[in-house]
Design an enzyme around this catalytic site. Structure first.
Site, PDB file in Angstrom:
ATOM      1  N   ASP A  48       0.862  -1.157   0.000  1.00 32.47           N
ATOM      2  CA  ASP A  48       0.000   0.000   0.000  1.00 32.47           C
ATOM      3  C   ASP A  48       0.920   1.236   0.000  1.00 32.47           C
ATOM      4  OD1 ASP A  48      -2.156   1.807   0.774  1.00 32.47           O
ATOM      5  OD2 ASP A  48      -1.251   1.702   2.766  1.00 32.47           O
ATOM      6  N   ASP A 106       0.127   5.218   1.111  1.00 28.12           N
ATOM      7  CA  ASP A 106       0.003   6.091   2.296  1.00 28.12           C
ATOM      8  C   ASP A 106       0.009   5.276   3.587  1.00 28.12           C
ATOM      9  OD1 ASP A 106      -1.082   7.483  -0.027  1.00 28.12           O
ATOM     10  OD2 ASP A 106      -1.697   9.057   1.359  1.00 28.12           O
TER      11      ASP A 106
HETATM   12  P1  IMP Z   1      -3.317   4.262  -0.162  1.00 26.52           P
HETATM   13  O1  IMP Z   1      -3.155   4.293   1.325  1.00 26.52           O
HETATM   14  O2  IMP Z   1      -1.998   4.205  -0.875  1.00 26.52           O
HETATM   15  O3  IMP Z   1      -4.260   3.212  -0.628  1.00 26.52           O
HETATM   16  O4  IMP Z   1      -3.895   5.704  -0.620  1.00 26.52           O
HETATM   17  C1  IMP Z   1      -5.111   6.206  -0.184  1.00 26.52           C
HETATM   18  C2  IMP Z   1      -5.180   7.697  -0.390  1.00 26.52           C
HETATM   19  O5  IMP Z   1      -5.001   8.069  -1.748  1.00 26.52           O
HETATM   20  C3  IMP Z   1      -6.536   8.251  -0.041  1.00 26.52           C
HETATM   21  O6  IMP Z   1      -6.684   8.494   1.323  1.00 26.52           O
HETATM   22  C4  IMP Z   1      -6.591   9.547  -0.845  1.00 26.52           C
HETATM   23  O7  IMP Z   1      -6.066  10.616  -0.080  1.00 26.52           O
HETATM   24  C5  IMP Z   1      -5.645   9.322  -2.012  1.00 26.52           C
HETATM   25  N1  IMP Z   1      -6.340   9.248  -3.330  1.00 26.52           N
HETATM   26  C6  IMP Z   1      -6.024   9.980  -4.393  1.00 26.52           C
HETATM   27  N2  IMP Z   1      -6.785   9.647  -5.437  1.00 26.52           N
HETATM   28  C7  IMP Z   1      -7.614   8.670  -5.040  1.00 26.52           C
HETATM   29  C8  IMP Z   1      -8.612   7.890  -5.710  1.00 26.52           C
HETATM   30  O8  IMP Z   1      -8.907   8.040  -6.899  1.00 26.52           O
HETATM   31  N3  IMP Z   1      -9.244   6.955  -4.956  1.00 26.52           N
HETATM   32  C9  IMP Z   1      -8.922   6.746  -3.655  1.00 26.52           C
HETATM   33  N4  IMP Z   1      -7.989   7.437  -3.012  1.00 26.52           N
HETATM   34  C10 IMP Z   1      -7.319   8.404  -3.681  1.00 26.52           C
HETATM   35 MG    MG Z   2      -2.712   3.200   3.394  1.00 27.00          MG
END
Ligand code: IMP
Ligand code: MG
Length: 419
Positions: A153, A155
């Site tokens: 993942d 973030d």
């Molecule tokens: P992950 O933790 O890498 O899955 O990223 C999640 C974060 O990506 C979300 O909290 C959003 O801030 C950001 N984000 C940016 N674009 C999108 C999208 O199209 N769908 C969902 N999250 C997005």
């Molecule tokens: Mg995450």
């Protein structure tokens, strides 16, 4: 009126992991019986080491028993009767295990680092159990042969929420080491962008380091990004200005995904957008609605932090409305709380991981590890990856680094054994 159902189920169950809570409860008994809180004022009553050895033995026995219950569950899975396993009766929410879990050895390993058995006032905690499960999973993966695919993942897992993977991030050499050893890497993030440039901005530290490394070019191509959970795929490309090249959908879409109709995608996003708008209005959130090709979300204005409760309420309302809509039954989606935003994506990370497995030639779930921070059963997006592969639940980028170091150490031990 606040009913018991609302308090106990709607507000709590989705914030608990039943397997972890159950293990924690089992470990509470030896803690109660063997920890020695009174030793604080009776220093000679029992030596610390004696107490710890005793507690450790009991904790380890319990972990061995759970390991056996999981093996029994796996045997039932193979026979197609997993609904009837003893573990399923005890923890109804358990699903598929892709590998056994070496819980006994993992407990000993974590106890040597966290000194769980030495504690007299703090019982084995949720985080202790979560970390033991992660260790048990990687021990099992490494004993079972090389790790073929690691998906991460973005973030909170590779970098802090909303930030980017910059050149100073200590996870970079660890990921490069995996690539060097032949493990394929997929960054399976909800962040959904159609252009390579946006992913380069988020991941440039890793991409630049891979580019200048002396890893053979063939292995460098083993890094892909799966964005929007399961919607946009990019592969490392040394000659492209953003070091990534778009992979056409036909090269990685699964057969079932070919059936996702554009009209259904629009309809699902329309239903989701209406639900989000309604929540924004009811909860008086100063949110902006962001509609994309394959997602819709609410984002805060600069400097605003939404209350956690409002984010959770929005996810749960939106999720329920989508589940009850006809289109929500035809098309997979993921509604989740991103920390300070809420998004609904088309597809989910199980499809994202399955697509990575397909892209790399059909890798198996038992040889794949997904590392993420969102594993609660509702409003979390890494949870669905459990349908596709083994997983590790981390709580910060520092824990991801620790996990990768653990993998490297265990790998080395394994290689020494087989030499
Ligand atoms: P992950 O933790 O890498 O899955 O990223 C999640 C974060 O990506 C979300 O909290 C959003 O801030 C950001 N984000 C940016 N674009 C999108 C999208 O199209 N769908 C969902 N999250 C997005
Ligand atoms: Mg995450």
């Amino acid at each position: 009126m606040t009913t018991r159902y609302r308090v106990e189920y709607a507000l709590k169950t989705h914030r608990r992991d039943q397997l972890i809570e159950w293990i924690k409860a089992l470990l509470a008994t030896p803690f109660v019986l063997h920890s020695q809180p009174t030793a604080v004022f009776e220093p000679h009553k029992d030596t610390m080491d004696h107490m710890a050895t005793n507690a450790q033995r009991r904790y380890a026995e319990i972990m061995r028993d759970i390991e056996e219950l999981i093996n029994d569950h796996i045997a039932h899975q193979k026979a197609g009767t997993h609904e009837r396993s003893k573990l399923k009766l005890l923890v109804p929410s358990v699903a598929t295990f892709f590998t056994p879990l070496l819980l006994h050895d993992a407990f000993v390993w974590q106890d040597q680092r966290r000194f769980i058995s030495y504690r007299r006032f703090v019982a084995p905690s949720f985080n202790d159990v979560r970390l033991i499960l992660n260790t048990a999973q990687v021990m099992s993966l490494i004993r079972g042969g090389p790790l073929e695919l690691a998906t991460f993942d973005g973030d909170v897992t590779l970098y802090d929420d909303g930030k980017s993977l910059t050149e100073d991030n200590v996870v970079i050499p660890r990921i490069l080491r995996l690539i060097e050893n032949g493990t394929r890497i997929g960054i399976v993030t909800a962040a959904g962008y159609t252009e390579a440039r946006r992913y380069y901005e988020r991941l440039h530290g890793l991409l630049d380091a891979l580019n200048v490394s002396d890893i053979p070019t063939g292995l460098k191509h083993n890094l892909i990004v799966m964005g929007g959970e399961a919607n946009y795929c990019f592969r490392f490309a040394e000659n492209s200005p953003d070091l990534l090249t778009f992979v056409p959908r036909k090269d990685w879409l699964l057969d079932e995904m070919l059936l996702w109709e554009e009209s259904d995608i629009t309809e699902l996003l329309d239903v989701a957008e209406a639900a989000l708008r309604d929540c924004v209005k009811n909860l008086r959130l100063p949110a902006q609605i962001l509609r994309k090709e394959r997602a819709v979300g609410i984002i805060p204005p600069e400097g605003v932090k939404f209350p956690r409760e409002s984010l959770e309420e929005t996810v749960m309302v939106t999720q329920k409305i989508l589940e009850m809509s006809p289109v929500g039954r035809r098309l997979p989606f993921c509604a989740f709380n991103g920390g300070n935003d809420v998004f609904v994506d088309i597809g989910d990370k199980s499809w994202g991981v399955l697509a990575c497995q397909r892209f790399f030639g059909g890798l198996e779930g038992s040889k794949t590890l997904h590392v993420g921070d969102q594993f609660l059963s509702a409003g979390a997006n890494d949870f669905k990856a459990r349908l596709a592969c083994t997983t590790a639940w981390i709580a910060s980028p520092a824990e991801t680094v620790q996990l990768l170091d653990e993998i490297a150490e265990l790998d080395e031990m394994q290689q020494r054994k087989t030499r």
